[in-house]
Design a protein around this motif. Structure first.
Motif, PDB file in Angstrom:
ATOM      1  N   UNK A   1       0.843  -1.199   0.000  1.00 31.97           N
ATOM      2  CA  UNK A   1       0.000   0.000   0.000  1.00 31.97           C
ATOM      3  C   UNK A   1       0.877   1.247   0.000  1.00 31.97           C
ATOM      4  N   UNK A   2       2.039   1.145   0.636  1.00 33.55           N
ATOM      5  CA  UNK A   2       2.924   2.297   0.782  1.00 33.55           C
ATOM      6  C   UNK A   2       3.653   2.581  -0.523  1.00 33.55           C
ATOM      7  N   UNK A   3       3.632   3.821  -0.913  1.00 29.62           N
ATOM      8  CA  UNK A   3       4.250   4.228  -2.177  1.00 29.62           C
ATOM      9  C   UNK A   3       5.733   3.871  -2.245  1.00 29.62           C
ATOM     10  N   UNK A   4       6.442   4.059  -1.137  1.00 30.40           N
ATOM     11  CA  UNK A   4       7.868   3.762  -1.127  1.00 30.40           C
ATOM     12  C   UNK A   4       8.176   2.325  -1.485  1.00 30.40           C
ATOM     13  N   UNK A   5       7.349   1.392  -1.046  1.00 28.55           N
ATOM     14  CA  UNK A   5       7.561  -0.019  -1.371  1.00 28.55           C
ATOM     15  C   UNK A   5       7.254  -0.302  -2.841  1.00 28.55           C
ATOM     16  N   UNK A   6       6.396   0.507  -3.438  1.00 31.00           N
ATOM     17  CA  UNK A   6       6.057   0.340  -4.858  1.00 31.00           C
ATOM     18  C   UNK A   6       7.067   1.015  -5.774  1.00 31.00           C
ATOM     19  N   UNK A   7       7.695   2.104  -5.304  1.00 35.99           N
ATOM     20  CA  UNK A   7       8.516   2.934  -6.183  1.00 35.99           C
ATOM     21  C   UNK A   7      10.025   2.847  -5.942  1.00 35.99           C
ATOM     22  N   UNK A   8      10.435   2.458  -4.766  1.00 35.56           N
ATOM     23  CA  UNK A   8      11.850   2.506  -4.409  1.00 35.56           C
ATOM     24  C   UNK A   8      12.394   1.094  -4.175  1.00 35.56           C
ATOM     25  N   UNK A   9      13.228   0.586  -5.105  1.00 32.25           N
ATOM     26  CA  UNK A   9      13.762  -0.774  -4.939  1.00 32.25           C
ATOM     27  C   UNK A   9      14.513  -0.975  -3.630  1.00 32.25           C
ATOM     28  N   UNK A  10      15.248   0.039  -3.181  1.00 33.72           N
ATOM     29  CA  UNK A  10      15.986  -0.105  -1.917  1.00 33.72           C
ATOM     30  C   UNK A  10      15.012  -0.224  -0.738  1.00 33.72           C
ATOM     31  N   UNK A  11      13.953   0.564  -0.748  1.00 32.81           N
ATOM     32  CA  UNK A  11      12.962   0.487   0.332  1.00 32.81           C
ATOM     33  C   UNK A  11      12.291  -0.886   0.345  1.00 32.81           C
TER      34      UNK A  11
ATOM     35  N   UNK B   1       3.668  -5.877  -7.229  1.00 29.93           N
ATOM     36  CA  UNK B   1       3.661  -4.433  -7.111  1.00 29.93           C
ATOM     37  C   UNK B   1       4.805  -3.826  -6.331  1.00 29.93           C
ATOM     38  N   UNK B   2       5.726  -4.646  -5.861  1.00 29.08           N
ATOM     39  CA  UNK B   2       6.892  -4.116  -5.163  1.00 29.08           C
ATOM     40  C   UNK B   2       7.903  -3.612  -6.179  1.00 29.08           C
ATOM     41  N   UNK B   3       8.705  -2.647  -5.788  1.00 31.15           N
ATOM     42  CA  UNK B   3       9.728  -2.065  -6.662  1.00 31.15           C
ATOM     43  C   UNK B   3      10.933  -3.006  -6.726  1.00 31.15           C
ATOM     44  N   UNK B   4      10.769  -4.115  -7.422  1.00 33.95           N
ATOM     45  CA  UNK B   4      11.837  -5.095  -7.567  1.00 33.95           C
ATOM     46  C   UNK B   4      12.244  -5.109  -9.032  1.00 33.95           C
ATOM     47  N   UNK B   5      13.463  -4.704  -9.307  1.00 33.05           N
ATOM     48  CA  UNK B   5      13.954  -4.615 -10.680  1.00 33.05           C
ATOM     49  C   UNK B   5      14.747  -5.850 -11.086  1.00 33.05           C
ATOM     50  N   UNK B   6      15.327  -6.535 -10.096  1.00 37.55           N
ATOM     51  CA  UNK B   6      16.105  -7.735 -10.362  1.00 37.55           C
ATOM     52  C   UNK B   6      15.971  -8.676  -9.164  1.00 37.55           C
ATOM     53  N   UNK B   7      16.213  -9.946  -9.369  1.00 33.63           N
ATOM     54  CA  UNK B   7      16.012 -10.923  -8.299  1.00 33.63           C
ATOM     55  C   UNK B   7      17.270 -11.239  -7.506  1.00 33.63           C
ATOM     56  N   UNK B   8      18.445 -10.912  -8.022  1.00 33.30           N
ATOM     57  CA  UNK B   8      19.703 -11.274  -7.341  1.00 33.30           C
ATOM     58  C   UNK B   8      19.764 -10.812  -5.883  1.00 33.30           C
ATOM     59  N   UNK B   9      19.340  -9.571  -5.554  1.00 30.81           N
ATOM     60  CA  UNK B   9      19.413  -9.156  -4.152  1.00 30.81           C
ATOM     61  C   UNK B   9      18.517  -9.971  -3.208  1.00 30.81           C
ATOM     62  N   UNK B  10      17.587 -10.742  -3.762  1.00 30.69           N
ATOM     63  CA  UNK B  10      16.641 -11.510  -2.942  1.00 30.69           C
ATOM     64  C   UNK B  10      16.971 -12.999  -2.909  1.00 30.69           C
ATOM     65  N   UNK B  11      18.011 -13.392  -3.604  1.00 30.21           N
ATOM     66  CA  UNK B  11      18.367 -14.812  -3.694  1.00 30.21           C
ATOM     67  C   UNK B  11      18.773 -15.333  -2.314  1.00 30.21           C
ATOM     68  N   UNK B  12      18.389 -16.569  -2.059  1.00 29.04           N
ATOM     69  CA  UNK B  12      18.780 -17.213  -0.807  1.00 29.04           C
ATOM     70  C   UNK B  12      20.235 -17.638  -0.903  1.00 29.04           C
ATOM     71  N   UNK B  13      20.956 -17.453   0.156  1.00 27.60           N
ATOM     72  CA  UNK B  13      22.345 -17.905   0.161  1.00 27.60           C
ATOM     73  C   UNK B  13      22.384 -19.360   0.609  1.00 27.60           C
TER      74      UNK B  13
END
Length: 75
Positions: A26-36, A62-74
């Motif tokens: 719902x929060x704009x920052x989560x939709x627009x800012x990949x870092x947030x 709807x999240x500001x996710x441009x790539x999946x690498x930062x979310x990969x499980x180690x």
């Protein structure tokens, strides 16, 4: 609830369907800012894991996710 309703929408895919559970910001920052979005997911990792265990499957939309690498499980 695991997340305040002011932060996220949570809903099943359709009437009578339980999987996956949609998670939409719902929060704009989560939709627009990949870092947030990344920081929010990292800060809420335990709650996300609990929700996954309860629901069985999650679909983040709807999240500001441009790539999946930062979310990969180690390993």
């Amino acid at each position: 609830t695991l997340f305040p309703s002011t932060t996220l929408f949570r809903s099943p895919t359709g009437p009578g369907e339980a999987l996956p559970l949609f998670i939409k910001p719902r929060e704009r920052g989560l939709r627009d800012d990949p870092r947030a979005a990344r920081d929010w997911m990292r800060a809420n990792e335990a709650a996300i894991d609990d929700l996954l265990a309860d629901a069985g499957a999650l679909l983040f939309r709807g999240f500001a996710i441009r790539e999946t690498a930062p979310y990969a499980l180690s390993p």
